[in-house]
Design a protein around this motif. Structure first.
Motif, PDB file in Angstrom:
ATOM      1  N   VAL A 290      -7.527   2.494  -6.044  1.00  0.00           N
ATOM      2  CA  VAL A 290      -7.148   3.882  -5.806  1.00  0.00           C
ATOM      3  C   VAL A 290      -8.172   4.464  -4.832  1.00  0.00           C
ATOM      4  CG1 VAL A 290      -6.820   6.183  -6.795  1.00  0.00           C
ATOM      5  CG2 VAL A 290      -6.071   4.157  -8.070  1.00  0.00           C
TER       6      VAL A 290
ATOM      7  N   HIS B 161       2.397   5.006  -9.842  1.00  0.00           N
ATOM      8  CA  HIS B 161       3.182   4.824  -8.629  1.00  0.00           C
ATOM      9  C   HIS B 161       3.116   3.361  -8.175  1.00  0.00           C
ATOM     10  CE1 HIS B 161       5.036   6.466  -4.950  1.00  0.00           C
ATOM     11  NE2 HIS B 161       4.394   5.485  -4.343  1.00  0.00           N
ATOM     12  N   TYR B 162       1.916   2.791  -8.212  1.00  0.00           N
ATOM     13  CA  TYR B 162       1.752   1.397  -7.821  1.00  0.00           C
ATOM     14  C   TYR B 162       2.514   0.458  -8.756  1.00  0.00           C
ATOM     15  CZ  TYR B 162      -0.293  -2.994  -6.400  1.00  0.00           C
ATOM     16  OH  TYR B 162      -0.449  -4.289  -5.954  1.00  0.00           O
TER      17      TYR B 162
ATOM     18  N   TRP C  27     -11.628   0.593  -7.993  1.00  0.00           N
ATOM     19  CA  TRP C  27     -10.714  -0.499  -8.321  1.00  0.00           C
ATOM     20  C   TRP C  27     -11.028  -1.110  -9.681  1.00  0.00           C
ATOM     21  CZ3 TRP C  27     -12.626  -5.431  -9.094  1.00  0.00           C
ATOM     22  CH2 TRP C  27     -13.934  -5.664  -8.650  1.00  0.00           C
TER      23      TRP C  27
ATOM     24  N   MET D  19       0.842  -1.170   0.000  1.00  0.00           N
ATOM     25  CA  MET D  19       0.000   0.000   0.000  1.00  0.00           C
ATOM     26  C   MET D  19       0.892   1.239   0.000  1.00  0.00           C
ATOM     27  SD  MET D  19      -2.645   1.451   2.878  1.00  0.00           S
ATOM     28  CE  MET D  19      -3.141  -0.163   3.296  1.00  0.00           C
ATOM     29  N   PHE D  20       0.501   2.192  -0.818  1.00  0.00           N
ATOM     30  CA  PHE D  20       1.195   3.474  -0.885  1.00  0.00           C
ATOM     31  C   PHE D  20       0.184   4.532  -0.444  1.00  0.00           C
ATOM     32  CE2 PHE D  20       2.979   0.664  -4.113  1.00  0.00           C
ATOM     33  CZ  PHE D  20       4.319   0.678  -3.746  1.00  0.00           C
TER      34      PHE D  20
ATOM     35  N   GLY E 183       6.083   0.555  -8.166  1.00  0.00           N
ATOM     36  CA  GLY E 183       6.396  -0.086  -6.893  1.00  0.00           C
ATOM     37  C   GLY E 183       6.448  -1.601  -6.966  1.00  0.00           C
TER      38      GLY E 183
ATOM     39  N   VAL F  87      -2.911   4.330  -2.999  1.00  0.00           N
ATOM     40  CA  VAL F  87      -3.110   3.248  -3.964  1.00  0.00           C
ATOM     41  C   VAL F  87      -2.608   1.962  -3.335  1.00  0.00           C
ATOM     42  CG1 VAL F  87      -0.906   3.634  -5.165  1.00  0.00           C
ATOM     43  CG2 VAL F  87      -2.807   2.539  -6.386  1.00  0.00           C
ATOM     44  N   SER F  88      -3.327   0.888  -3.600  1.00  0.00           N
ATOM     45  CA  SER F  88      -2.953  -0.428  -3.069  1.00  0.00           C
ATOM     46  C   SER F  88      -3.440  -1.494  -4.029  1.00  0.00           C
ATOM     47  CB  SER F  88      -3.556  -0.623  -1.673  1.00  0.00           C
ATOM     48  OG  SER F  88      -4.960  -0.428  -1.717  1.00  0.00           O
TER      49      SER F  88
ATOM     50  N   VAL G 155      -1.832   5.060 -10.043  1.00  0.00           N
ATOM     51  CA  VAL G 155      -1.622   3.739 -10.644  1.00  0.00           C
ATOM     52  C   VAL G 155      -0.181   3.608 -11.136  1.00  0.00           C
ATOM     53  CG1 VAL G 155      -2.336   2.136 -12.461  1.00  0.00           C
ATOM     54  CG2 VAL G 155      -4.060   3.449 -11.208  1.00  0.00           C
TER      55      VAL G 155
ATOM     56  N   VAL H 126      -6.041  -3.466  -8.509  1.00  0.00           N
ATOM     57  CA  VAL H 126      -5.447  -2.199  -8.089  1.00  0.00           C
ATOM     58  C   VAL H 126      -6.589  -1.305  -7.592  1.00  0.00           C
ATOM     59  CG1 VAL H 126      -4.199  -0.122  -8.811  1.00  0.00           C
ATOM     60  CG2 VAL H 126      -3.483  -2.366  -9.657  1.00  0.00           C
TER      61      VAL H 126
END
Length: 115
Positions: A85, A108-109, A47, A1-2, A112, A15-16, A106, A83
């Motif tokens: 948000v 960023h995810y 999502w 998770m961010f 990651g 976002v996760s 997204v 995903v």
């Protein structure tokens, strides 16, 4: 998770996501996220996922946002993965900037997880 990755005019984004092979598994990930009181109180948990070739998504009131997530998953060729948000509305309408923030979240995810 961010968490707390984007802030604009009072709205905050996180976002996760994670692996999911079925709609039930995607639902379990969303339920797990919502067990966190802060995420349960979020304005939107939008999502999308491509599960065994089937595209599934939910805007959760953020019209059009899940379609953006889905398109990005398709471009990244990321299947069997959901995903999410999350947005906490800050009191001011963001207009089209909200879509820019979904895209940034997204990206960023995906970065990651090495996509």
């Amino acid at each position: 998770m961010f968490d707390k990755i984007i802030s604009d005019r009072g709205s905050r984004y996180a976002v996760s996501g994670g692996p999911a092979r079925s709609r039930d598994e995607a639902g379990e990930l969303l339920a797990e996220l919502r067990r966190n009181r802060r995420f349960a109180k979020a304005t939107h948990n939008t999502w999308a996922a491509i599960l065994s070739g089937e595209a599934v998504r939910d805007d959760d009131g953020e019209a059009g946002a899940s379609q953006i997530i889905l398109q990005m998953l398709e471009r990244a060729d990321l299947t069997d993965h959901v995903v999410i948000v999350t947005r906490w509305y800050g009191g001011k309408h963001l207009g089209g900037d909200r879509f820019r923030h979904v895209v940034a979240a997204v990206r960023h995810y995906l970065a990651g997880i090495g996509r």
